[in-house]
Write a protein that holds these residues in place. Sequence first.
Motif, mmCIF file in Angstrom:
data_model
loop_
_atom_site.group_PDB
_atom_site.id
_atom_site.type_symbol
_atom_site.label_atom_id
_atom_site.label_comp_id
_atom_site.label_asym_id
_atom_site.label_seq_id
_atom_site.Cartn_x
_atom_site.Cartn_y
_atom_site.Cartn_z
ATOM 1 N N ASN A 165 14.950 -9.922 -1.432
ATOM 2 C CA ASN A 165 15.055 -8.340 -0.925
ATOM 3 C C ASN A 165 13.797 -7.470 -1.478
ATOM 4 N N LYS A 166 13.489 -7.703 -3.009
ATOM 5 C CA LYS A 166 12.288 -7.116 -3.336
ATOM 6 C C LYS A 166 10.993 -7.675 -2.729
ATOM 7 N N VAL A 167 10.961 -8.983 -2.610
ATOM 8 C CA VAL A 167 9.851 -9.481 -1.890
ATOM 9 C C VAL A 167 9.617 -9.028 -0.265
ATOM 10 N N ILE A 168 10.657 -8.927 0.189
ATOM 11 C CA ILE A 168 10.645 -8.411 1.734
ATOM 12 C C ILE A 168 10.136 -7.071 1.603
ATOM 13 N N GLU A 169 10.655 -6.262 0.854
ATOM 14 C CA GLU A 169 10.435 -4.793 0.669
ATOM 15 C C GLU A 169 8.724 -4.695 0.419
ATOM 16 N N HIS A 170 8.400 -5.706 -0.639
ATOM 17 C CA HIS A 170 6.997 -5.530 -0.589
ATOM 18 C C HIS A 170 6.011 -5.963 0.599
ATOM 19 N N MET A 171 6.484 -6.840 1.149
ATOM 20 C CA MET A 171 5.852 -7.253 2.468
ATOM 21 C C MET A 171 5.664 -6.477 3.564
ATOM 22 N N ASN A 172 6.856 -5.707 3.648
ATOM 23 C CA ASN A 172 6.940 -4.528 4.704
ATOM 24 C C ASN A 172 5.823 -3.477 4.184
ATOM 25 N N LYS A 173 5.792 -3.315 3.109
ATOM 26 C CA LYS A 173 4.815 -2.193 2.617
ATOM 27 C C LYS A 173 3.560 -2.438 3.008
ATOM 28 N N ILE A 174 3.009 -3.850 2.399
ATOM 29 C CA ILE A 174 1.626 -4.291 2.789
ATOM 30 C C ILE A 174 1.209 -4.410 4.382
ATOM 31 N N TYR A 175 2.251 -4.801 5.142
ATOM 32 C CA TYR A 175 2.113 -5.231 6.521
ATOM 33 C C TYR A 175 1.990 -3.959 7.002
ATOM 34 N N GLU A 176 2.638 -2.693 6.601
ATOM 35 C CA GLU A 176 2.170 -1.400 7.157
ATOM 36 C C GLU A 176 0.861 -0.641 6.869
ATOM 37 N N ASN A 177 0.366 -1.246 5.538
ATOM 38 C CA ASN A 177 -0.825 -0.804 4.987
ATOM 39 C C ASN A 177 -1.745 -1.702 4.388
ATOM 40 N N GLN A 178 -2.280 -2.462 5.419
ATOM 41 C CA GLN A 178 -3.202 -3.792 5.032
ATOM 42 C C GLN A 178 -4.439 -3.486 4.216
#
Length: 346
Positions: free
Chosen positions: A293-306
């Motif tokens: 869940n922590k990894v998914i949260e981080h991936m969502n974050k960088i997906y929105e702000n590359q």
Amino acid sequence: MNVLLILDHAPDYRETFLRELSSYVNLTVIAQSCTKDNLTPPVTRVGYKYIEIQTFNVLGFKFQRTFNKNINKDGYDVICVALNIRYVNRIISSLTLNRRKLVWWGQVYGRNDSPIVNTIKKVLINKSQGCLVYSKNIEKKLSLVTNKKVISFNNTEVSKKEFRAGVYSDSKKLKLLFVGRNQERKRLDRLIELAKRLSYIELKLVGPGMDKLIGSDDLPDNIQTYGHTTGVKLNSFFDWCDVVVNPGHVGLLVMNAARHGKSIIIDSSSNHAPEYILAEESDQSFIDFSNINKVIEHMNKIYENQEMLKTKAQKLQERAFQEYNIEQMAKIHYEFFCSISNGNVV
């Protein structure tokens, strides 16, 4: 100056350093076979003498038949030895060598951090001229237990001329890259699970052993695997990705990400090789890959702000170019060896 360098192995990723060091000194390298331990030797060895010796195991310890014959030859001004107490011949020989010639080398602290093992290493170091070590963390730790000279050479495999500008392209996907061996400690299962959960991710796994994943019924369509790849052939993989990921133990992949101008995401719950310090010094992302869940949260974050990835990539590459390059690594070795041959280290 004649220098003998005794390593566990001298694989392809060490070749650039050995060639650079041989431009400063007359270098002889002793090591065991690369292929026996699933490492790749260089296509050619240039600038130094290479002696490969056979190794056999007894109860977890390693013995080398012709070791004493090679190490006791006259004419070496410095004998630099990888500190690994599993290699019995090295330890016994080090006790009889001229201490004014002996330098210990490498990671020093391994996965076995027992007080007994560390005491043995301390005794050996105190009978030498000092240590050349992988990282400043090791330098700091060793300096607390010995008054011998300890210097970090900032272990790397990248020369200054090999750094490349990061290549990025617009995409509706988040493209992740892992390069390395398919080993249990790399925890590639975590990346496979992540790719199953997030459809916007594309993942490429590159390296020895990836063929074991090919054809797996469990492998989703957004994962591609490739075999052992080195040199300029890696350029296209790093140019393709948005970010490098390492869900388990990390080592020289940090340097490779820096070489190609990409940032790296590292597991915060694993033990790492000393090279991780470069990622720490350059503010790379450390997340707990054991918590999906922590990894998914981080991936969502960088997906929105590359753009965040480009900023981190720039920090990583700038730090590596300044402090972690083959040219500096070889120069640090040479200066240490000169101080010994001139009698400046006691």
